[in-house]
Design an enzyme around this catalytic site. Structure first.
Site, PDB file in Angstrom:
ATOM      1  N   ASP A  13       0.803  -1.223   0.000  1.00  0.00           N
ATOM      2  CA  ASP A  13       0.000   0.000   0.000  1.00  0.00           C
ATOM      3  C   ASP A  13       0.840   1.279   0.000  1.00  0.00           C
ATOM      4  O   ASP A  13       0.438   2.295   0.560  1.00  0.00           O
ATOM      5  CB  ASP A  13      -0.977   0.024   1.198  1.00  0.00           C
ATOM      6  CG  ASP A  13      -1.860  -1.197   1.211  1.00  0.00           C
ATOM      7  OD1 ASP A  13      -2.191  -1.700   0.124  1.00  0.00           O
ATOM      8  OD2 ASP A  13      -2.231  -1.661   2.316  1.00  0.00           O
ATOM      9  N   LYS A  16       1.764   2.191  -5.074  1.00  0.00           N
ATOM     10  CA  LYS A  16       2.335   1.644  -6.325  1.00  0.00           C
ATOM     11  C   LYS A  16       1.426   1.919  -7.518  1.00  0.00           C
ATOM     12  O   LYS A  16       1.885   2.298  -8.595  1.00  0.00           O
ATOM     13  CB  LYS A  16       2.537   0.108  -6.189  1.00  0.00           C
ATOM     14  CG  LYS A  16       3.499  -0.283  -5.074  1.00  0.00           C
ATOM     15  CD  LYS A  16       3.602  -1.789  -4.921  1.00  0.00           C
ATOM     16  CE  LYS A  16       2.357  -2.457  -4.376  1.00  0.00           C
ATOM     17  NZ  LYS A  16       2.007  -2.113  -2.997  1.00  0.00           N
ATOM     18  N   ASN A  38      -5.301 -10.316  -3.546  1.00  0.00           N
ATOM     19  CA  ASN A  38      -5.007  -9.728  -2.227  1.00  0.00           C
ATOM     20  C   ASN A  38      -4.554  -8.281  -2.409  1.00  0.00           C
ATOM     21  O   ASN A  38      -4.655  -7.467  -1.499  1.00  0.00           O
ATOM     22  CB  ASN A  38      -3.940 -10.549  -1.470  1.00  0.00           C
ATOM     23  CG  ASN A  38      -2.715 -10.899  -2.313  1.00  0.00           C
ATOM     24  OD1 ASN A  38      -2.692 -10.689  -3.526  1.00  0.00           O
ATOM     25  ND2 ASN A  38      -1.696 -11.468  -1.679  1.00  0.00           N
ATOM     26  N   GLY A  40      -4.561  -4.402  -3.757  1.00  0.00           N
ATOM     27  CA  GLY A  40      -5.558  -3.366  -4.055  1.00  0.00           C
ATOM     28  C   GLY A  40      -4.785  -2.127  -4.444  1.00  0.00           C
ATOM     29  O   GLY A  40      -4.161  -1.498  -3.595  1.00  0.00           O
ATOM     30  N   HIS A  41      -4.757  -1.812  -5.728  1.00  0.00           N
ATOM     31  CA  HIS A  41      -3.979  -0.673  -6.217  1.00  0.00           C
ATOM     32  C   HIS A  41      -4.938   0.434  -6.641  1.00  0.00           C
ATOM     33  O   HIS A  41      -5.732   0.255  -7.571  1.00  0.00           O
ATOM     34  CB  HIS A  41      -3.074  -1.112  -7.377  1.00  0.00           C
ATOM     35  CG  HIS A  41      -2.042  -2.127  -6.966  1.00  0.00           C
ATOM     36  ND1 HIS A  41      -1.150  -2.682  -7.844  1.00  0.00           N
ATOM     37  CD2 HIS A  41      -1.766  -2.675  -5.754  1.00  0.00           C
ATOM     38  CE1 HIS A  41      -0.360  -3.525  -7.175  1.00  0.00           C
ATOM     39  NE2 HIS A  41      -0.728  -3.546  -5.911  1.00  0.00           N
ATOM     40  N   THR A  42      -4.844   1.570  -5.948  1.00  0.00           N
ATOM     41  CA  THR A  42      -5.824   2.645  -6.142  1.00  0.00           C
ATOM     42  C   THR A  42      -5.319   3.684  -7.131  1.00  0.00           C
ATOM     43  O   THR A  42      -4.176   4.113  -7.060  1.00  0.00           O
ATOM     44  CB  THR A  42      -6.083   3.353  -4.790  1.00  0.00           C
ATOM     45  OG1 THR A  42      -6.296   2.345  -3.803  1.00  0.00           O
ATOM     46  CG2 THR A  42      -7.288   4.271  -4.860  1.00  0.00           C
ATOM     47  N   THR A 129      -5.873 -11.627   3.688  1.00  0.00           N
ATOM     48  CA  THR A 129      -7.014 -10.959   3.047  1.00  0.00           C
ATOM     49  C   THR A 129      -8.128 -11.972   2.737  1.00  0.00           C
ATOM     50  O   THR A 129      -9.172 -11.598   2.225  1.00  0.00           O
ATOM     51  CB  THR A 129      -6.575 -10.301   1.717  1.00  0.00           C
ATOM     52  OG1 THR A 129      -6.056 -11.332   0.861  1.00  0.00           O
ATOM     53  CG2 THR A 129      -5.511  -9.242   1.930  1.00  0.00           C
ATOM     54  N   GLN A 222       1.906  -6.139  -3.152  1.00  0.00           N
ATOM     55  CA  GLN A 222       2.357  -6.210  -1.766  1.00  0.00           C
ATOM     56  C   GLN A 222       3.641  -5.380  -1.603  1.00  0.00           C
ATOM     57  O   GLN A 222       3.820  -4.413  -2.316  1.00  0.00           O
ATOM     58  CB  GLN A 222       2.573  -7.664  -1.304  1.00  0.00           C
ATOM     59  CG  GLN A 222       1.277  -8.462  -1.162  1.00  0.00           C
ATOM     60  CD  GLN A 222       0.742  -9.006  -2.471  1.00  0.00           C
ATOM     61  OE1 GLN A 222       1.438  -9.695  -3.201  1.00  0.00           O
ATOM     62  NE2 GLN A 222      -0.501  -8.709  -2.781  1.00  0.00           N
ATOM     63  N   ARG A 301      -9.994  -2.832   6.039  1.00  0.00           N
ATOM     64  CA  ARG A 301      -9.528  -2.854   7.431  1.00  0.00           C
ATOM     65  C   ARG A 301      -8.688  -1.611   7.732  1.00  0.00           C
ATOM     66  O   ARG A 301      -7.944  -1.144   6.860  1.00  0.00           O
ATOM     67  CB  ARG A 301      -8.648  -4.091   7.682  1.00  0.00           C
ATOM     68  CG  ARG A 301      -9.404  -5.394   7.637  1.00  0.00           C
ATOM     69  CD  ARG A 301      -8.451  -6.575   7.814  1.00  0.00           C
ATOM     70  NE  ARG A 301      -7.558  -6.739   6.670  1.00  0.00           N
ATOM     71  CZ  ARG A 301      -6.602  -7.657   6.607  1.00  0.00           C
ATOM     72  NH1 ARG A 301      -6.396  -8.469   7.624  1.00  0.00           N
ATOM     73  NH2 ARG A 301      -5.835  -7.760   5.534  1.00  0.00           N
ATOM     74  N   ASP A 331       2.076  14.720   1.688  1.00  0.00           N
ATOM     75  CA  ASP A 331       1.054  15.660   2.160  1.00  0.00           C
ATOM     76  C   ASP A 331       0.440  15.212   3.489  1.00  0.00           C
ATOM     77  O   ASP A 331      -0.062  16.029   4.255  1.00  0.00           O
ATOM     78  CB  ASP A 331      -0.047  15.812   1.100  1.00  0.00           C
ATOM     79  CG  ASP A 331      -0.636  14.469   0.692  1.00  0.00           C
ATOM     80  OD1 ASP A 331       0.142  13.580   0.278  1.00  0.00           O
ATOM     81  OD2 ASP A 331      -1.865  14.279   0.807  1.00  0.00           O
ATOM     82  N   SER A 410       5.372  12.414  -4.189  1.00  0.00           N
ATOM     83  CA  SER A 410       3.932  12.510  -4.400  1.00  0.00           C
ATOM     84  C   SER A 410       3.263  13.224  -3.230  1.00  0.00           C
ATOM     85  O   SER A 410       3.559  12.955  -2.068  1.00  0.00           O
ATOM     86  CB  SER A 410       3.368  11.090  -4.560  1.00  0.00           C
ATOM     87  OG  SER A 410       1.967  11.115  -4.609  1.00  0.00           O
TER      88      SER A 410
END
Ligand code: GDP
Ligand code: IMO
Ligand code: MG
Length: 421
Positions: A13, A16, A38, A40-42, A129, A222, A301, A331, A410
């Protein structure tokens, strides 16, 4: 041509997905090489949030191929949902997605086994997960797994039934009530629907494209500290998340690995159980969670939060051969008067070291270095030099600690909020 790699250097997290989406126009292909849903790339696009689990983060760009490599474990139903969601947004997934025939299937019973294993572990649970990742990889090394390319063969159903039977007998010994009939029907139906997408011999495809001069970016899932060999074992995932995993996960030789981008957060998070030396179980940890909106992209979670763990990042730079760093979520530190970085681990007999031990004990202490915070909101300006001095000092100090240049900084979830140094 070589394959460039982008890896998370902490416990996942790190952001990436956002960075891959930014880099994607420099490449013809983005390729996932390990892990499964498993991850989760936002990615935020025009204010809209997308979370990718199995599909690589280049899918939002025109003219870029997205490869799901042979090292990935694939749940056809979850992949189909992901595809449908993107297609509903007008994205032409069919022409842009390439699935390795040697990718491994996650069966519905793998998910049940994952749940049963975690239940049995009780307080020692990994915090998985529950996507069936470990049981699927166990079947790979146990030489029982089914490759997704086998869905086209006439004996697929027979192979499927045999493996399910094996899983059911395992579940029985674990006193686990199995109830996945409805899910199984949908899962088998998803396989039929996936047959109309593009399947490739990944190792040949990737090497041929490289020979033609095409550029490929491998997207890690991961993070290094969740690597099955080098992470905080046993509180890890079941694949090689490090850059070495690219060779086995895509079928490319070691000399074909080029640039290695390492992504870190400006602080540190972890979701699930296991040691976390710089964890803050106090108001500061809460402040980080709230400011960083630290809730899992896959499971929702709350993520555990703490200061940056320098020994872990240095270890990750070494293991991955990181050539440049990218730091995200700067930030989130906007309103901290002082920022701390864990620089050494202190052992029980009070010895300091920045070496990652074989097993990190739960109660390991850290020694910290403090940095002045900038304590103000940042207006994104495109001009890095205009940023507050303490902000730039934090970045240059980290470069010195990690002995690796920071090339991207970033300051927000959107594509645009990124300084290139
Ligand atoms: P990944 O698994 O490494 O792709 O990361 P995740 O998507 O699970 O988690 C990163 C979260 O941070 C996502 O919600 C991103 O939208 C968000 N994010 C990424 N970069 C930044 C940043 O610089 N600032 C802020 N505030 N959020 C960011
Ligand atoms: P991305 O790619 C953060 C964690 C789980 C658990 C451990 C094992 O989004 O960074 P598993 O389901 O693999 O058996 O879980 O690993 N984990 C992640 N944590 N980000 C991820 O992926 C993760 N994928 C797995 O929380 O602690
Ligand atoms: Mg994630």
């Amino acid at each position: 041509m070589k394959v460039d790699v982008l890896i998370g250097l902490q416990w996942g997290d790190e952001g990436k997905g956002k960075i891959v989406d930014y880099l994607a126009p420099n490449y013809q292909y983005i390729a996932r090489y390990q892990g499964g849903p498993n991850a989760g790339h936002t990615i935020y696009l025009n204010g809209k949030k997308f979370v990718l689990h199995t599909i690589p983060s280049g899918i939002f760009h025109e003219g870029i191929g997205n490869i799901i490599g042979n090292g990935v474990v694939i749940n056809p139903l979850s992949l189909l949902h992901e595809i449908k969601n993107l297609e509903a947004e007008g994205i032409d997934v069919k022409s842009k997605l390439f699935i390795a025939k040697k990718g491994l299937l996650i069966l519905p019973t793998h998910i049940e086994l994952d749940k049963a294993n975690e239940k049995k572990r009780g307080l020692q649970k990994i915090g998985s997960t529950l996507r069936g990742i470990t049981p699927a990889y166990m079947d790979k090394t146990g030489r029982n797994a089914i490759k997704i390319g086998e869905i086209f063969e006439s004996n697929f159903k027979e192979k499927y039934n045999n493996l399910v039977e094996k899983h059911i007998s395992m579940l029985k010994t674990m006193d686990y009530e199995l109830d996945n009939k409805a899910y199984e029907t949908e899962w088998l139906d998803a396989i039929e629907q996936l047959k109309s997408y593009q399947f490739i011999d990944c190792e040949y495809f990737v090497n041929q494209e490289l020979k033609k001069g095409k550029r490929i970016l491998a997207e890690g899932a991961q993070g290094t500290m969740l690597d099955v060999d080098f992470g905080t074992y046993p509180f890890v995932t079941s694949s090689n998340t490090i850059s070495g995993g690219v060779c086995t996960g895509l079928g490319v030789a070691p000399q074909k690995i080029g640039e290695v981008y390492g992504v870190i957060k400006a602080y540190c998070t972890r979701v699930g159980s296991g040691p976390f030396p710089t964890e803050l179980n106090d108001e500061t940890g809460e402040q980080l969670r709230a400011a960083g909106n630290e809730f899992g992209a896959t499971t929702g979670r709350p993520r555990r939060c703490g200061w940056l763990d320098a020994p872990a990042v240095k270890y990750a730079c070494m293991l991955n051969g990181v050539t440049q760093l990218c730091i995200t979520k700067m930030d989130v530190l906007n309103h901290f008067e002082t920022i701390h970085v864990g620089v050494t681990y202190k052992s029980e007999n009070n010895e300091s070291s920045d070496i990652i031990p074989t097993v990190i004990s739960d109660n390991i202490e850290c020694e910290y270095q403090s940095f002045e915070g900038w304590n103000q909101d940042l207006a994104y300006s495109n001009d890095y030099n205009a940023l507050p001095t303490p902000f730039k000092n934090y970045i240059s100090s980290l470069e010195r600690i990690f002995e690796t240049p920071i090339k991207m900084v970033s300051v927000g979830p959107e594509r645009e909020s990124l300084y290139i140094l």
